[in-house]
Design a protein around this motif. Structure first.
Motif: not given
Lengths: 253, 260
Positions: A66-90
């Motif tokens: 769960l801790l791993l998924s918090v770290v990775f999930g927050v990181f991925l969510g940040m990338i997708m939340g702050l960049s439209r292009t990354m959101r469309d891509a991922l």
């Protein structure tokens, strides 16, 4: 905690146990069809050492996953939340990955890293649980009203300051909502792997042993232990939520 | 340059999938130091774009925005903003919300001085006693008051108000108009107020600018000289009625319902 807050759920629990016992008794079910609470207690007692040892395995594997998924999930969510292009891509990739039933991934992982029980189990717990965290963080960040950004941006604040002071705390309620889902999923992931892997450890393995040796009360006892652990994990998340995102709770007025 | 805010021939278009959408074309606006300009115009005519330009949050395609004799190229800490949505941070108390800009702008004030200033402003707008409440515990009007305090806590030269009273009921709105006058008397600022409410524009501002429909240009400028004590009664004098009529007519022209 008042007497009412403890007493009501406890009474419900006792009533449920009595009803269960009565149901098994009145139907005359054998314990391989449905074990009764009175069968389960001895099973617990008989394997108390294993329950403690394997319970600990299941617990720490779930928490680490769960801790791993918090770290990775927050990181991925940040990338997708702050960049439209990354959101469309991922996003399609992520949805596709999440759509694969994890029960089918379990044997693949088990083969990939044969014998690495801890790693396999943590990996599955992680893979199954990061999706809701990534999605909720990305939605929380991308739906931030522009005015929130503007009040700080107009003062010349950096992107990081805006993220740290506004975007991150504002996303916390969504994050904890997702964490409640993720903790249950990680727990499922851990047990899936433990049940499948031969010569493993953990409560899932104990369940499998019960199956192999036709010890039905043991299988039911494992289910009860899992339920208890699930409750504890869930309420730990609830407690963390109260501490870090308690402000989002509105007083009923 | 004698004006604090000078906007000269500003043109701006947004990029949309169906081509550029011009929102501003030939916008002129000058506000002297200590002045208070209200900008009115039809819906969607680019009024909010104007606020973002003044705040340095975006650059115009053409034309210039000057603040205090300096060309605006990016955000400056000499600007304070308040919006229709009070955008208070729910996880902070009202006092902590008001102090937020002081965490970004270096004012050289001690922590104690910053807190005192925030408390003083809250008292000024009638929110003393609510410092430690959360935004969710306050009414809409009170949240807007707190938002106003946050906009001026770092003593900005320019206060930009984007329809701050738009979502409030009529009585609360009138209360807040009075509060605005009180604040302006104690904490002088140069202001730009975006509003849909013509009565609000003449009650608060000393200059009303009417923008044309999209793409907006400065269509009409009215100097407001309301005399006497600023209270609501003032809006019902013949000279106020005249001013409101003129503005209403200008809005109709801006909407294209009446020939100029």
């Amino acid at each position: 905690m008042t007497l009412r807050q403890i007493g009501v759920p406890l009474a419900a629990l006792i009533l449920f146990g009595l009803f269960w016992e009565w149901l098994v008794w009145v139907n005359g079910w054998p314990n391989y069809k449905m074990a009764s609470p009175s069968d389960i207690w001895p099973a617990f007692w008989k394997f108390r050492g294993l329950f403690l040892e394997y319970g600990w395995d299941t617990l720490w594997r779930t928490v680490v996953g769960l801790l791993l998924s918090v770290v990775f999930g927050v990181f991925l969510g940040m990338i997708m939340g702050l960049s439209r292009t990354m959101r469309d891509a991922l996003y399609p990739l992520l949805v596709g990955f999440n759509a694969i039933p994890k029960a089918t991934v379990v044997p693949i992982i088990a083969l990939m890293f044969v014998g690495q029980h801890d790693m396999n189990t943590i990996l599955i717990a992680f893979l199954i649980s990061f999706f809701p965290i990534a999605v909720s963080v990305s939605i929380g960040l991308s739906t931030l009203e522009p005015e929130y950004r503007d009040i700080l941006a107009s003062l010349g604040a950096s992107k990081f300051t805006i993220f740290w002071k506004i975007a991150l705390p504002k996303t916390l309620p969504e994050f904890f909502g997702a964490l409640k889902v993720a903790v249950t999923l990680a727990f499922i992931g851990t047990n899936l792997m433990e049940i499948v892997e031969p010569h493993g450890r953990g409560l899932g393995h104990l369940f499998d042993s019960g199956k192999i040796s036709a010890d039905y009360p043991l299988m039911f006892a494992v289910l009860i232990a899992l339920a208890l652990m699930g409750i504890v994990l869930y309420y730990v998340v609830v407690a963390l939520e109260k501490v870090f995102a308690g402000w989002a709770e509105r007083n009923p007025t | 340059m004698s004006n604090l805010i000078d906007i000269k021939g500003v043109r701006h278009a947004y990029k949309t999938p169906s081509g550029p959408l011009p929102v501003l074309d030939g916008l002129e606006l000058s506000v002297p130091e200590g002045g208070f300009a209200a900008v009115v115009g039809p819906s969607g005519c680019g009024k909010s774009t104007l606020t973002r330009l003044v705040a340095g949050l975006m650059k115009p395609d053409a034309g210039e925005v000057w603040l205090h004799g300096e060309l605006v190229k990016g955000p400056k800490s000499t600007v304070g903003m308040a919006f229709q949505n009070p955008v208070l941070l729910e996880w902070r108390t009202i006092l902590q919300n008001v102090m937020l800009p002081l965490e970004i702008v270096d004012t050289g004030m001690s922590r104690k001085a910053r807190e005192d200033r925030a408390r003083h402003l809250l008292d000024l707008v009638g929110l003393s006693g609510f410092e430690d409440k959360r935004p969710s515990e306050l009414s809409g009007g009170m949240r807007q008051r707190a938002s106003l305090c946050r906009a001026i806590v770092h003593k900005p030269e320019v206060l930009i108000l984007d329809e701050p009273f738009g979502a409030l009921d009529a009585f609360t709105r009138e209360d807040l108009w009075q509060t605005m006058h009180k604040v302006k008397a104690e904490e002088p600022f140069t202001g730009v107020l975006i509003t849909h409410d013509l009565r609000e524009s003449i009650f608060l501002a000393d200059q009303v600018i009417v923008l044309s429909g999209r793409p907006a240009k400065t269509q009409y400028v009215m100097d407001v000289h309301l005399t006497g004590e600023r209270d609501i009664e003032m809006l019902y004098t013949p000279e106020s009625a005249d001013a409101l009529n003129t503005l209403r007519q200008q809005i109709r022209i801006a909407q294209g319902r009446e020939a100029a």
